[in-house]
Each structure stands twice: as structure tokens, then as C-alpha cells.
Scaffold this motif. Structure first.
Motif, short mmCIF file in Angstrom:
data_model
loop_
_atom_site.label_atom_id
_atom_site.label_comp_id
_atom_site.label_asym_id
_atom_site.label_seq_id
_atom_site.Cartn_x
_atom_site.Cartn_y
_atom_site.Cartn_z
N MET A 371 0.85 -1.18 0.00
CA MET A 371 0.00 0.00 0.00
C MET A 371 0.89 1.24 0.00
N THR A 372 0.50 2.24 -0.79
CA THR A 372 1.33 3.43 -0.87
C THR A 372 0.51 4.64 -1.32
N GLY A 373 1.07 5.83 -1.12
CA GLY A 373 0.54 7.05 -1.69
C GLY A 373 -0.90 7.38 -1.33
N THR A 374 -1.62 7.89 -2.33
CA THR A 374 -2.99 8.32 -2.14
C THR A 374 -3.89 7.17 -1.70
N ALA A 375 -3.67 5.99 -2.26
CA ALA A 375 -4.48 4.84 -1.86
C ALA A 375 -4.32 4.55 -0.39
N ALA A 376 -3.10 4.59 0.11
CA ALA A 376 -2.86 4.34 1.53
C ALA A 376 -3.57 5.38 2.38
N ALA A 377 -3.54 6.63 1.94
CA ALA A 377 -4.20 7.69 2.69
C ALA A 377 -5.71 7.44 2.78
N ARG A 378 -6.29 6.91 1.71
CA ARG A 378 -7.72 6.60 1.72
C ARG A 378 -8.03 5.50 2.72
N PHE A 379 -7.19 4.49 2.76
CA PHE A 379 -7.45 3.35 3.65
C PHE A 379 -7.32 3.72 5.14
N ILE A 380 -6.39 4.64 5.46
CA ILE A 380 -6.18 4.96 6.87
C ILE A 380 -6.94 6.20 7.30
N ALA A 381 -7.68 6.85 6.38
CA ALA A 381 -8.41 8.07 6.73
C ALA A 381 -9.47 7.76 7.79
#
Length: 381
Positions: A371-381
């Protein structure tokens, strides 16, 4: 550990094509209804995880310098991370068992198989060994079979890399010195070994017949590598060796598909638009509708890039292209629980950034492997 999620806002590649419905993961499988944490993945695409049916890109992790790495299990873990970063959720690690020695020899092969076994149960990515047996290595058939039994190897492919024409003519093979050094032998000893193996050609067919019978009785899947023509494919078919890996000609691929046999081609070949070894273009065989699966071969980013390339060139639509790296390879391996995003199947998927074509996240069996970048930010938001 698998996590329960409902992924919304993304395009989802299902068997019937794209749709925008939510995708729910629960207990490591695709579920029917919503549940778990909701994640907004607007701007991303969800695709079935890539099933890599044949790849040897792990070699540089196992032995970055000759003799420098003793704990190869750490190399397997590093390879698993690279695999996940490229959207691969099931990976067949193709290891030579060959007279060529060095990283292709039986000693190194057993080391690789043991390392995979040590690591595989600790990670979510499904790592599976493949043994690539040199057909003229007659005296080591028993050793190879013992390794198959010991490590639970379910996929064996047959190769023959002896330069028979040169040896029959009494000429030195090309690149002899370099290959000998890689094997740990001096050139004359390496040449003598090849000549000795070549001289036993008459014994190979019967030995192969018997070995194939034994392996098939154990449920091992069998394939041939680099079929040059239809006649060679027919010879392997007579032994019930049903998978044709990297056929060298369109005729060989057509002969396999005419009998309903899977054809595996290299994804790097599609990306390049040609074989690096001067054989038939995989793109040509895909266009002819003769390919079942595209494999990473020597480059783990290639399956994803090949599928996107096929769509970009207008060779096929995305569902058809993606089947070549997901459900097609799963079919080759006999894995009926993956390759499609439908309820009850393994939660193997990748999250692709639609704008960049880059992998944002990979989940295998419902667990995050990358997981990385913008996708990671979506998952942990």
C-alpha cells in the motif's frame, strides 16, 4: 490477517466488465453485502489480483552476488515485497534443476525450495515453487523427484538447453567460457559434461516417459518449455504433458490450443512487442487468440504493463486482457478460487490508480501486502 472492508467509489472489473458497485471483503473472501470499514476509492480501479504462472525475477534476491547470500529466506521475503508492489497475489517461482550448475544447479534449487517453504506460510502472497527439469539430467531424476516430494512442488516444467547441433558437429558451443564460470567449472570440464549428457540422448525418451507417469500419479501439473513446433508439442502431449510454456512459434501454440491445452507466454515479450531471444512475438500469438496466460518471466512489473499495453493497442478490451494475467493463469494452475471478483472467491485484488496506471494497494486473501501514496491515505483516513 484478513481485514473486513467495503470499497466504494471505484470502478470494479467483474466477469461481465466494469461496474461501479461496492466491493466487500470479509474473512479473506469476496462477500455479498456491506461490512467492515468503508473506504472511498474514487478515481481508482479494482482488479482481480495477478496470478503469475511463471517467474524467475526472484533470482537477484536469492543471490545478489555469487556466494554472498547464505540466508536466502530473506531474499524470498524481499521478493515477496516486490511481487506485491506489482499487484501479484499468487506467484509461481520458477527454479531450474539443471546440469548448468551455479544458480541453476540442483544444490541451489534445493536451497531455493527450502527458503520458499520457510517463508511462504508467514506472508499473505501465495508463493509456489516450480521445478524446471533439464531432460538430459538423467542421473539426477531421482534427486529431482525427491525434491518434488519433500517440498510439495505441484508444477514441473521440462527444458532442454543443451546445444545439440554444436555438440553433434564436434564444435564448441557459443558463450562456453561465460557459462562455465557461472557453473563454477572450467570451460573444458563444462564442455565435457555437455558432451557426456548429449551422448545419452537415446536413453532420454524412456526415462521421461517413466518420470511423467510417476509425477502425474502424484497430481503434479506438467509443462514443456520452448516448444519449437507442432510435432514437439505432440510428443509432449503423448506423455500427458499438457501445458505449453513459451512456445517458440505460432504453429506450436496453435497445436496446443487445438487440443485445449494452455499456452503461457511472456508478458515482457508483449510489452516489448517482440521476443528478446528472437522467437515469435507474444503479441502475435495473443492477437491470434492462442494465449491462455501471460507470465512475468523475468520482470515482475510486466503482467500489469502487458495487460494495459494490449488495451492501449486495441488488441482486446480490458476484461479480455486482464483475464490473461488473472483468471487465465489461475486456470493453468487449477486454482478455481481466484482470478475473478465474485462472492466466495479469495479476496485477491489490486487497487490501480486510474490516472497514473500505478498500483496503489494489493490485497491477498484479504490481507494488505502492499500500500502506498494516495491509496494508503484513503485506507487509513
Amino acid at each position: 490477517m484478513p481485514i473486513d472492508l467495503t470499497l466504494t467509489g471505484a470502478r470494479v472489473l467483474r466477469p461481465g466488465g466494469w461496474d461501479s458497485g461496492a466491493l466487500t471483503l470479509s474473512g479473506g473472501v469476496i462477500a455479498d453485502g456491506p461490512g467492515g470499514k468503508s473506504v472511498d476509492l474514487s478515481g481508482f480501479d479494482l482488479l482481480p489480483g495477478i496470478v503469475d504462472v511463471h517467474g524467475d525475477g526472484f533470482e537477484r534476491h536469492m543471490a545478489p552476488r555469487r556466494g554472498a547470500l547464505r540466508e536466502a529466506s530473506h531474499g524470498v521475503a524481499a521478493c515477496a515485497a516486490e511481487i506485491a508492489a506489482n499487484g501479484i497475489t499468487t506467484a509461481v517461482l520458477a527454479q531450474f534443476f539443471s546440469w548448468e550448475g551455479g544458480m541453476r544447479g540442483p544444490d541451489f534449487a534445493e536451497h531455493v525450495f527450502a527458503s520458499i517453504a520457510e517463508v511462504a506460510h508467514k506472508i499473505a502472497t501465495d508463493l509456489r515453487p516450480q521445478l524446471r527439469l533439464e531432460t538430459f539430467l538423467l542421473d539426477d531424476y531421482a534427486r529431482a523427484e525427491a525434491a518434488i516430494d519433500r517440498f510439495g512442488i505441484g508444477y514441473v516444467v521440462f527444458n532442454d538447453h543443451l546445444p545439440h547441433d554444436r555438440l553433434a558437429a564436434g564444435r564448441r558451443p557459443p558463450r562456453l567460457t561465460g557459462q562455465a564460470l557461472k557453473s563454477g567449472r572450467n570451460p573444458e570440464a563444462h564442455l565435457a559434461l555437455m558432451q557426456g549428457l548429449h551422448s545419452r540422448a537415446a536413453a532420454v525418451p524412456d526415462a521421461l516417459d517413466a518420470l511423467c507417469v510417476r509425477l502425474l500419479a502424484k497430481g503434479v501439473r506438467l509443462g514443456s518449455h520452448d516448444d519449437p513446433d507442432a510435432a514437439t508439442r505432440e510428443t509432449w502431449r503423448a506423455r500427458d504433458v499438457r501445458i505449453s510454456e513459451f512456445p517458440e512459434t505460432l504453429a506450436a501454440a496453435e497445436a496446443a490450443r487445438a487440443e485445449g491445452e494452455p499456452v503461457v507466454m511472456g508478458a515482457p515479450n508483449v510489452v516489448r512487442g517482440a521476443s528478446h531471444a528472437g522467437k515469435v512475438s507474444a503479441l502475435e500469438i495473443v492477437e491470434a487468440g492462442r494465449v491462455t496466460a501471460l507470465a512475468s518471466d523475468y520482470h515482475y512489473p510486466a503482467p500489469l504493463r502487458a495487460a494495459l499495453r494490449l488495451v492501449e493497442l486495441g488488441v482486446c478490451d480490458m476484461p479480455t486482457a486482464w483475464a490473461l494475467v488473472s483468471s487465465g493463469p489461475a486456470q493453468v494452475l487449477g486454482l478455481t478460487d481466484r482470478g475473478r471478483l465474485v462472492p466466495g472467491m479469495r479476496a485477491d485484488l489490486l487497487v490501480l490508480d486510474r490516472a497514473t496506471g500505478q498500483v496503489g494497494a494489493t490485497l491477498a486473501n484479504g490481507a494488505v501486502t502492499y500500500m502506498t501514496g494516495t491509496a494508503a491515505a484513503r485506507f487509513i483516513a
